[in-house]
Write a protein that holds these residues in place. Structure first.
Motif, short mmCIF file in Angstrom:
data_model
loop_
_atom_site.label_atom_id
_atom_site.label_comp_id
_atom_site.label_asym_id
_atom_site.label_seq_id
_atom_site.Cartn_x
_atom_site.Cartn_y
_atom_site.Cartn_z
N LYS A 1 1.07 -0.87 -0.12
CA LYS A 1 -0.15 -0.18 0.01
C LYS A 1 1.11 1.50 0.26
O LYS A 1 0.28 2.71 -0.62
N THR A 2 1.79 1.67 1.38
CA THR A 2 3.01 2.46 1.05
C THR A 2 3.90 2.30 -0.38
O THR A 2 3.74 4.35 -0.72
N VAL A 3 4.11 1.44 -1.12
CA VAL A 3 4.69 1.62 -2.56
C VAL A 3 3.17 1.77 -3.44
O VAL A 3 3.91 3.47 -4.52
N GLU B 1 9.44 -16.49 0.28
CA GLU B 1 7.67 -16.77 1.03
C GLU B 1 7.34 -15.41 2.01
O GLU B 1 6.51 -14.53 1.82
N ALA B 2 8.34 -14.97 2.98
CA ALA B 2 7.70 -13.60 3.65
C ALA B 2 7.26 -12.71 2.66
O ALA B 2 6.57 -11.55 3.78
N VAL B 3 8.22 -12.25 1.69
CA VAL B 3 7.87 -10.97 1.23
C VAL B 3 7.41 -11.70 -0.52
O VAL B 3 7.00 -10.11 -1.59
N TRP B 4 6.63 -12.96 -0.88
CA TRP B 4 6.93 -12.83 -2.18
C TRP B 4 5.01 -12.27 -2.10
O TRP B 4 5.73 -11.48 -3.54
N SER B 5 4.45 -12.24 -1.41
CA SER B 5 2.69 -11.90 -1.97
C SER B 5 3.06 -10.52 -1.89
O SER B 5 2.61 -9.71 -2.81
N LYS C 1 2.23 -7.54 -5.40
CA LYS C 1 1.27 -6.68 -5.43
C LYS C 1 1.46 -5.42 -5.78
O LYS C 1 1.34 -4.40 -5.57
N SER C 2 3.33 -5.12 -5.54
CA SER C 2 3.90 -3.29 -5.13
C SER C 2 4.32 -4.11 -7.63
O SER C 2 4.78 -1.76 -7.23
N LEU C 3 4.05 -4.64 -8.08
CA LEU C 3 4.58 -4.60 -9.22
C LEU C 3 3.73 -4.20 -10.22
O LEU C 3 2.58 -4.13 -9.87
N VAL C 4 4.24 -2.41 -10.89
CA VAL C 4 3.75 -2.66 -12.21
C VAL C 4 2.77 -3.33 -12.71
O VAL C 4 3.23 -4.15 -13.70
N ARG C 5 1.78 -3.59 -13.69
CA ARG C 5 1.44 -3.58 -14.64
C ARG C 5 2.23 -4.21 -16.30
O ARG C 5 3.81 -3.70 -16.27
#
Length: 344
Positions: free
Chosen positions: A225-227, A245-249, A253-257
């Motif tokens: 959300k901050t990104v 694993e801890a940051v994968w999701s 979600k932080s990536l542009v299309r």
């Protein structure tokens, strides 16, 4: 000579500094007096278990190093005695299909120093001439030693795999670790905007002082959300991560299309949810990367010299205090590389 060996698997009790027979140089190899080496996560892995990595005990630890050439073939034309050099830790076969097409980093018979064979935590080492490169001017031996693993890994991730452009935004997870700091410095040096994460405000503050565009505390803030808020709802072009694993999701979600995620590690687990629907709908690219080849190393060293980048050192220890150095690395409190002085 003195060297740090693992004599079994466990904690620091299996790491011993002891005298051993001097290294003997073979034809085609270069004998290097090792001045400095740096610690990497794999040193802890080899100490703890080394599971899945073919090795024999006792084994000298260490992947990267910088030092001075003491012996070289009389016919050698590129390297000379007394020259300051850095070592590429990957010993390739030169004959498999990947070596033949210039992709030695994919060599099917790759032997890494400190993993498959004796490593660099020794006062002398002999390696093939192709693994020895002139040291960039302006760096100490400890700073130059950092080039062989962390900076080379970050270089391949950014420029070979992600093909980062100066106008893009890069999200780097876990600032303070060697690869993450290297990625931040290299991406910033070409003009890219870099967002970093950490669970510690002190590390974020240091990264911001070094030129990071924005810092996110992953313990107290929602990273994705901050990104999105920082990028105006767009997302970042590239994610660089070695956490798994801890940051994968969060990373997805932080990536542009059409964005690219490059991973080189899985310290928190290697079986994250695939999130295939997000991957194909948003046409994301997931890229795996490990280390780098000789041509990438040569390009990195040239770039370091031209750009004036100075690797960040957290601390330096003499070889006899390697237990303290390993404990420091294991704590996760470091900001930058932990170095060993082999001749101190």
């Amino acid at each position: 000579m003195k060297a740090a060996f693992i004599i079994g698997h466990g904690g620091n009790e299996v790491v011993k500094v002891r005298a051993c027979e001097p290294v003997k140089r073979r034809p085609g190899e270069v004998l290097v007096r090792v001045e400095a080496a740096t610690l990497n996560q794999v040193d802890l892995y080899m100490r703890n278990s080394g599971a899945g990595i073919t090795h024999q005990l006792p084994q000298i630890m260490g992947l990267d190093a910088a030092g001075v050439i003491e012996e070289v073939d009389a016919s050698e034309t590129l390297l000379t005695v007394d020259q300051r050099v850095v070592i590429h830790p990957g010993i390739t076969c030169g004959r498999c299909e990947f070596c033949q097409r210039g992709e030695g980093v994919l060599c099917t018979k790759m032997q890494l120093l400190g993993e498959h064979r004796h490593g660099t935590f020794a006062q002398w080492i002999s390696v093939p001439a192709q693994n020895v490169f002139p040291m960039p001017q302006g760096l100490t031996f400890a700073q130059a030693a950092a080039m062989g693993v962390n900076y080379l890994t970050a270089w391949r991730m950014l420029f070979t795999k992600a093909r980062v452009k100066p106008w893009e935004t890069v999200l780097v997870f876990g600032i303070g670790g060697g690869v993450s700091l290297a990625a931040m410095q290299l991406a910033k040096a070409i003009g890219a905007k870099v967002i970093v994460t950490s669970r510690e405000d002190s590390k974020l503050e240091r990264a911001l002082a070094m030129g990071a565009a924005h810092g996110i505390n992953s313990k107290t803030q929602d990273v994705a959300k901050t990104v999105m808020a920082y990028t105006g709802g767009r997302g970042v072009d590239v994610v660089i991560e070695n956490v798994g694993e801890a940051v994968w999701s969060i990373a997805m979600k932080s990536l542009v299309r059409g964005g690219r995620l490059v991973t080189c590690g899985a310290t928190t687990g290697d079986q994250p949810p695939a999130d295939l629907r997000r991957i194909f709908i948003r046409q994301l690219q997931i890229l795996g990367s490990t280390h780098g080849d000789f041509s990438e190393f040569r390009a990195l060293l040239s770039f370091i010299e031209q750009s004036g980048i100075v690797p960040v050192l957290d601390s330096e220890y003499p070889l006899d205090r390697i237990h303290e150095a390993l404990t420091r690395l294991e704590s996760g409190q470091q900001f930058g590389k932990i170095a060993l002085q082999l001749m101190a």
